[in-house]
Design an enzyme around this catalytic site. Structure first.
Site, PDB file in Angstrom:
ATOM      1  N   ASP A   1       0.776  -1.234   0.000  1.00 18.47           N
ATOM      2  CA  ASP A   1       0.000   0.000   0.000  1.00 18.47           C
ATOM      3  C   ASP A   1       0.811   1.289   0.000  1.00 18.47           C
ATOM      4  OD1 ASP A   1      -2.638  -0.772  -0.364  1.00 18.47           O
ATOM      5  OD2 ASP A   1      -2.904  -1.307   1.736  1.00 18.47           O
TER       6      ASP A   1
ATOM      7  N   TYR B   1     -10.026   0.010   2.381  1.00 13.39           N
ATOM      8  CA  TYR B   1      -9.731  -0.183   3.801  1.00 13.39           C
ATOM      9  C   TYR B   1      -9.410   1.110   4.530  1.00 13.39           C
ATOM     10  CZ  TYR B   1      -9.639  -5.141   4.807  1.00 13.39           C
ATOM     11  OH  TYR B   1      -9.994  -6.428   5.052  1.00 13.39           O
TER      12      TYR B   1
ATOM     13  N   HIS C   1      -7.369 -13.314   3.369  1.00 13.61           N
ATOM     14  CA  HIS C   1      -6.148 -12.573   3.055  1.00 13.61           C
ATOM     15  C   HIS C   1      -5.351 -12.330   4.323  1.00 13.61           C
ATOM     16  CE1 HIS C   1      -9.364  -9.682   3.917  1.00 13.61           C
ATOM     17  NE2 HIS C   1      -8.437  -8.925   4.449  1.00 13.61           N
TER      18      HIS C   1
ATOM     19  N   ASP D   1      13.757   2.012  15.581  1.00 14.28           N
ATOM     20  CA  ASP D   1      15.189   2.216  15.829  1.00 14.28           C
ATOM     21  C   ASP D   1      15.351   2.619  17.284  1.00 14.28           C
ATOM     22  OD1 ASP D   1      17.811   2.977  16.057  1.00 14.28           O
ATOM     23  OD2 ASP D   1      17.836   4.203  14.230  1.00 14.28           O
TER      24      ASP D   1
ATOM     25  N   ASP E   1      17.238   3.231  20.861  1.00 12.24           N
ATOM     26  CA  ASP E   1      18.517   3.661  21.428  1.00 12.24           C
ATOM     27  C   ASP E   1      18.329   3.689  22.939  1.00 12.24           C
ATOM     28  OD1 ASP E   1      19.630   4.029  18.931  1.00 12.24           O
ATOM     29  OD2 ASP E   1      19.447   6.210  18.939  1.00 12.24           O
TER      30      ASP E   1
ATOM     31  N   GLU F   1      23.441 -10.744  12.778  1.00  7.29           N
ATOM     32  CA  GLU F   1      22.268 -10.651  11.897  1.00  7.29           C
ATOM     33  C   GLU F   1      21.793 -12.019  11.415  1.00  7.29           C
ATOM     34  OE1 GLU F   1      22.534  -6.160   9.938  1.00  7.29           O
ATOM     35  OE2 GLU F   1      23.261  -7.846   8.776  1.00  7.29           O
TER      36      GLU F   1
ATOM     37  N   PHE G   1      19.463  -6.822   3.553  1.00  6.20           N
ATOM     38  CA  PHE G   1      20.008  -6.155   4.747  1.00  6.20           C
ATOM     39  C   PHE G   1      20.812  -7.139   5.606  1.00  6.20           C
ATOM     40  CE2 PHE G   1      16.751  -2.446   5.435  1.00  6.20           C
ATOM     41  CZ  PHE G   1      16.899  -2.077   4.110  1.00  6.20           C
TER      42      PHE G   1
ATOM     43  N   GLU H   1      26.314  -9.295   9.862  1.00  2.00           N
ATOM     44  CA  GLU H   1      27.050  -8.336  10.679  1.00  2.00           C
ATOM     45  C   GLU H   1      26.804  -8.557  12.174  1.00  2.00           C
ATOM     46  OE1 GLU H   1      27.577  -4.217   8.394  1.00  2.00           O
ATOM     47  OE2 GLU H   1      25.629  -5.169   8.225  1.00  2.00           O
TER      48      GLU H   1
ATOM     49  N   ASP I   1      24.603  -0.132  17.158  1.00  2.28           N
ATOM     50  CA  ASP I   1      23.322   0.525  16.915  1.00  2.28           C
ATOM     51  C   ASP I   1      22.417  -0.444  16.156  1.00  2.28           C
ATOM     52  OD1 ASP I   1      21.300   2.317  16.720  1.00  2.28           O
ATOM     53  OD2 ASP I   1      22.397   3.811  15.542  1.00  2.28           O
TER      54      ASP I   1
ATOM     55  N   HIS J   1      -6.933 -12.509   7.957  1.00  3.92           N
ATOM     56  CA  HIS J   1      -8.315 -12.034   7.887  1.00  3.92           C
ATOM     57  C   HIS J   1      -9.140 -12.950   6.990  1.00  3.92           C
ATOM     58  CE1 HIS J   1     -11.081  -8.254   7.362  1.00  3.92           C
ATOM     59  NE2 HIS J   1     -11.684  -9.269   7.953  1.00  3.92           N
TER      60      HIS J   1
HETATM   61 CU   LIG Z   1      -8.695  -7.555   5.844  1.00  5.79          CU
END
Ligand SMILES: [Cu+2]
Ligand SMILES: *[C@@H]1O[C@H](CO)[C@@H](O)[C@H](O)[C@H]1NC(C)=O
Ligand SMILES: *[C@@H]1O[C@H](CO)[C@@H](O)[C@H](O)[C@H]1NC(C)=O
Ligand SMILES: *[C@@H]1O[C@H](CO)[C@@H](O)[C@H](O)[C@H]1NC(C)=O
Ligand SMILES: *[C@@H]1O[C@H](CO)[C@@H](O)[C@H](O)[C@H]1NC(C)=O
Ligand SMILES: *[C@@H]1O[C@H](CO)[C@@H](O)[C@H](O)[C@H]1NC(C)=O
Ligand SMILES: *[C@@H]1O[C@H](CO)[C@@H](O)[C@H](O)[C@H]1NC(C)=O
Ligand SMILES: *[C@@H]1O[C@H](CO)[C@@H](O)[C@H](O)[C@H]1NC(C)=O
Ligand SMILES: *[C@@H]1O[C@H](CO)[C@@H](O)[C@H](O)[C@H]1NC(C)=O
Ligand SMILES: *[C@@H]1O[C@H](CO)[C@@H](O)[C@H](O)[C@H]1NC(C)=O
Ligand SMILES: *[C@@H]1O[C@H](CO)[C@@H](O)[C@H](O)[C@H]1NC(C)=O
Ligand SMILES: *[C@@H]1O[C@H](CO)[C@@H](O)[C@H](O)[C@H]1NC(C)=O
Length: 820
Positions: free
Chosen positions: A408, A489, A537, A546, A548, A588, A683, A687, A693, A704
């Site tokens: 979306d 929606y 669906h 993020d 910290d 990771e 990504f 690492e 960080d 649904h």
């Molecule tokens: Cu739905």
């Protein structure tokens, strides 16, 4: 505080009441009654005293909001600058067609975190501001889209532009558009259906000719498919017929997604020359016909099975129907803010302070509301919190449901974050903010599309009682809310701050489902109306969090509640028990996670080098708070999403923070999901995540399977999900003790002996709730200012634009007022 020091049971509690093996306090210690002096604010409570300051609902942000959206002037100058770059060969968006180059979207390039922290924490210089311009290149046989970085702002001799490639994983922000010709495609659809007009009239009792009194809208899969046919990659579109709501029900124009008609056709729309496009087949009643002629022959034959019509009617409307409850004409309870706003806002900088929290707000075309620099007790907890992408992946026995997996942000959450209605969307006393986004060379302001309000969630934060006293603390929360109606929606987004130090992120969905024709669809949903299936669906919405915690060097740890068999020195036999096991996620490679079964692991972000006085690392816990406990796509290898679903295969992920890994998805991935601009899976490159960080990417959503309770609209109550972040060994107390909204009542058999309040006041005075009634006639909608050619003194209104081809799908199902 140990029980023995505070619990004094009177003789009213007889030993028989307390008897039995499970009695919690079998032999409470009897103590002489005396009034214990009130504890002063504990030194261990982390917040600094604010006694010397006075409160004001207006504040000035301590730092400029470096995340704030482009101003209208910035947008205008960037557009002017780009139009001066002759090699871009831009056409003004208002005049642009499919064969022109035009600017689609402008937004701020989020400052790099190192620069931002330098400014926020170390009095460094303001990070330079840059705009991103998303440009559609249509003036070519191979149309594409590309992002450009433009700046620094304001535009000057030093400003330049370049392809914005560093926040991509593909190495380039360029992506092919295999379906640039929306007008041509509309004509194609009408031409195809004209060849079977008699069949359509017979099967569906209506026409689609491209005229204003058409009965059907024709649209289909999103994203498009690529299919190898005779050794060549072809661009495939499956379409179906959707009936327009009838005239009497037309106000519920969003209900078109409840009116699929069960007839489908497949087109090869490769290339820009529609004379080379082909119809590759028809589907009706789960039978595929590979040519129009074959379909026609079958329809003419005696055994042809016709299915029931799916027609509009009162059932698609959301107005109240049926007998009303006797008491329901009486006004229900309403919330009031009796003695004024208790949080401070810098409206210009979009900065908010509430109790121990402060944060900056911004708003983007792609994802709507975003939060930055969320501080608690003066310390940053979250650097960035915001939606990344929202997938709605359908399934069905037909190719349109099977081929639908909306991403979306392609349509954008910003353009559809409309004005909120006080008294309904938010309490009447809410503090409303406006927001602006820039698309198709228009700057659109949605007035009052963000609300901030304090409320009482209806349960206490803390309580305890004995036969001697009661201690009660109110639970007051601050909510930041916006709602985006993306097509059928309505997504409601809440960020809820609580006095216990927790921050909850919630998404709720309402509005119309996208449904399926009922024939042979039983394995993919419930039948929810005469000729309608609910169409199962998955919704998966990805958030960037993020965190910290006391600096950027953090570690993600799992504290497991683990079963164990232990031999103790005080027993000869082993004992089945459970233990706390601490596990560090230091790489990771180990950082694609799911919420544990039985809630058996606590997921924490800690600063391993910041220990509390008992030696425990200070941290914050991350946990699902509502909805299903863990959410990711059921379809792990979607043929629709291909390499664009990388963030939606697990419940949450941890990565090392990088300025090049800003977002988990890209709004233009939808054009070619097999070759996305950002593939989140890239990504992950092994690492170290140890005391560095780190960024969390957390999914919320719903599996649904609409049932009759979704008709005509899904209700927010069951379609919601949330995660909560809360202090964990971070404070030395439960944070309830910081608020004054508490009372202690000491009593004994003679009655109440003393009432202790702590400076918090009960609501007082008279509130005229009549004067708080919202005036629904004030609802305004949007204000649009055209930017090119730009004349700030003579802006003009424009209620319409279309640039993205898929946008037509939304245009056709969104009301005229709601079109960006
Ligand atoms: Cu739905
Ligand atoms: C673009 O060119 C026009 C005409 O030369 C000039 O007036 C305008 O200032 C330029 N815009 C920018 C942002 O440089
Ligand atoms: C510039 O765009 C126009 C369409 O807007 C197109 O006709 C023309 O060929 C383009 N020029 C170049 C040099 O690409
Ligand atoms: C932000 O970081 C990226 C990636 O390291 C770098 O290419 C870019 O130049 C930086 N932007 C600024 C304004 O420093
Ligand atoms: C078909 O449409 C016509 C004209 O709109 C209408 O009068 C008729 O009742 C419809 N038939 C059915 C079976 O719905
Ligand atoms: C509390 O105030 C002191 C002195 O003003 C300051 O050094 C400290 O950083 C403050 N702590 C917090 C958590 O704001
Ligand atoms: C929002 O915009 C309206 C004008 O449409 C303006 O009157 C109002 O002051 C703005 N509100 C804020 C908080 O900026
Ligand atoms: C273990 O068993 C031995 C032998 O019966 C006994 O002497 C000892 O006290 C037991 N130890 C414990 C901890 O119960
Ligand atoms: C991870 O960090 C902790 C705390 O700083 C340290 O004790 C440990 O040795 C580190 N682990 C590795 C593998 O470097
Ligand atoms: C309740 O407490 C008050 C004040 O300490 C005392 O005077 C009174 O006797 C107590 N009543 C009972 C039933 O203990
Ligand atoms: C309450 O407000 C309404 C609407 O503003 C007003 O008509 C009414 O007189 C007020 N009532 C009192 C008691 O002030
Ligand atoms: C924008 O539209 C409104 C409503 O149609 C109208 O009142 C207003 O004058 C228009 N503004 C401009 C600048 O044309």
């Amino acid at each position: 505080m140990l029980l023995t020091t505070v619990l004094l049971f009177s003789s009213l509690l007889t030993s028989s009441v307390l008897a039995g093996p499970h009695a919690r306090l079998k032999n409470p210690k009897k103590r002489p009654k005396k009034h214990t002096p009130l504890l002063e604010v504990l030194s261990t409570v982390h917040s600094n005293s604010t006694a010397s300051k006075t409160f004001s609902p207006v504040t000035v942000a301590p730092k400029e909001n470096i995340f704030i959206s482009l101003t209208n002037d910035e947008a205008a100058s960037v557009i002017s600058f780009l139009h001066n770059q002759t090699e871009l060969n831009l056409t003004a968006a208002v005049d642009a067609g499919a064969w022109d180059n035009a600017i689609e979207v402008l937004d701020l390039v989020q400052p790099n975190k190192t620069d931002a922290l330098h400014y926020l924490d170390h009095n460094g210089p303001l990070p330079p501001r840059y705009a991103v311009a998303r440009i559609a290149f249509g003036a070519t046989e191979e149309p594409y889209h590309q992002d450009f970085i433009v700046g620094p702002l304001p535009i000057s001799k030093d400003s330049t532009y370049a392809s914005l490639d560093w926040p991509t994983t593909s190495g380039s922000s360029k992506i092919r558009n295999y379906n640039a010709d929306d007008d041509t495609l509309l004509q194609w659809n009408v031409d195809v259906t004209a060849t079977v007009a008699d069949i359509v009239l017979d099967l569906l009792n209506g026409t689609a000719t491209g005229s204003d009194n058409d009965d059907f809208d024709i649209w289909g899969i999103d994203p498009l498919w690529m299919e190898e046919i005779d050794g060549e990659q072809r661009v495939i579109l499956w379409n179906t017929y959707w009936r327009y709501p009838s005239d009497e029900d037309a106000v519920f124009d969003g209900s078109e997604t409840l009116l699929p008609q069960g007839l489908f056709f497949k087109s090869d729309i490769t290339g820009r020359d529609p004379s080379k496009w082909k119809v590759l087949g028809w589907l009706y009643g789960d039978i595929f016909y590979s040519t129009t002629e074959e379909f026609r022959q079958a329809w003419k034959s005696p055994g042809f099975v016709k299915y029931q019509l799916n027609l509009p009617g009162e059932w698609i409307g959301s107005d109240q129907t049926g007998q009303h409850f006797l008491a329901d004409t009486i006004a229900p309870p309403v919330a009031v803010q009796p003695n004024g706003q208790r949080f401070s806002v810098d409206e210009k900088q979009k900065y908010v302070e509430w109790m121990d929290f402060s944060f900056y707000i911004t708003f983007t075309r792609d994802t709507g509301l975003r939060l930055f620099d969320i501080k608690y007790g003066g310390e940053r907890v979250i650097y960035e919190l915001g939606l990344q992408e929202a997938i709605a992946h359908y399934a069905g026995n037909d190719p349109v449901q099977s081929g639908t997996a909306y991403m979306d942000t392609f349509y954008g959450f910003g353009p559809y974050a409309f004005e909120l209605v006080p008294g309904y969307d938010c309490p009447t006393y809410s503090h409303f903010l406006n927001s602006t986004f820039h698309a198709a060379e228009l700057s659109k302001t949605h007035r009052n599309n963000i609300c901030l309000f304090e409320s009482d969630p209806g349960y206490l934060m803390q309580r305890h009682s004995s036969s001697n006293y009661l201690a009660l603390t109110k639970n007051i929360v601050l909510t930041l809310r916006s709602v985006s109606t993306v097509g059928n929606y309505d997504y409601s987004f809440d960020y809820v701050f609580a006095l216990d130090g927790s921050i909850e992120t919630i998404v709720r969905a309402s509005g119309y489902i996208q449904s399926a024709y009922y024939a042979k669809n039983n394995d993919y949903g419930y039948q929810v109306h005469d000729a309608l299936s609910g169409s199962m669906h998955d919704h998966v919405l990805n958030w960037k969090v993020d965190m910290d915690v006391l600096g950027t060097e953090n570690t993600f740890v799992k504290h497991k509640i683990a079963p164990a068999v232990v031999k103790y020195p005080w027993a000869n036999n082993t004992r089945s028990t459970m233990r706390l096991e601490r596990e560090r996620i230091e790489n990771e490679n180990d950082a694609k996670l799911s919420w544990p079964a039985n809630g058996a692991d606590m997921f924490l972000v800690e600063n391993s080098n910041q220990l509390n006085k008992y030696g425990e690392p200070k941290g914050f816990k991350i946990a699902p708070s509502r909805g299903g406990a863990g959410m990711f796509l059921t379809i792990q290898d979607s043929p629709n999403l291909l390499k664009s679903q990388g963030f939606a295969k697990h419940a949450l992920y941890v990565t090392k923070q990088k300025d090049t890994e800003v977002r988990s998805s890209h709004a233009n991935n939808d054009y070619d999901p097999g070759h996305p601009i950002i593939n989140f899976e890239d990504f992950f490159d092994g690492e170290s995540l140890n005391q560095t960080d780190i960024v969390l990417w957390i999914n919320l959503g719903m599996h649904h399977v609409p049932h009759t309770g979704d008709m005509p609209n899904t209700v927010f109550t069951t379609a919601q999900a949330g995660f909560i972040i809360s202090p964990h060994n971070y404070l030395l107390n439960d944070a309830s003790r910081t608020t004054r909204q508490m009372v202690r009542i000491d009593y004994n058999a003679s009655g109440v002996q003393s009432v202790k309040e702590f400076g918090g006041k009960m609501a007082s005075g008279v509130v005229n709730v009549s004067s708080l009634q919202p005036n629904f006639w004030n609802y305004e909608g949007d204000v649009a200012v055209r930017k090119f050619p730009y004349d700030p003194l003579h802006p003009f209104n424009d209620s319409e634009y279309h640039i993205c081809p898929y946008f037509l799908v939304l245009l056709s199902i969104a009301s005229a007022e709601s079109i960006v």
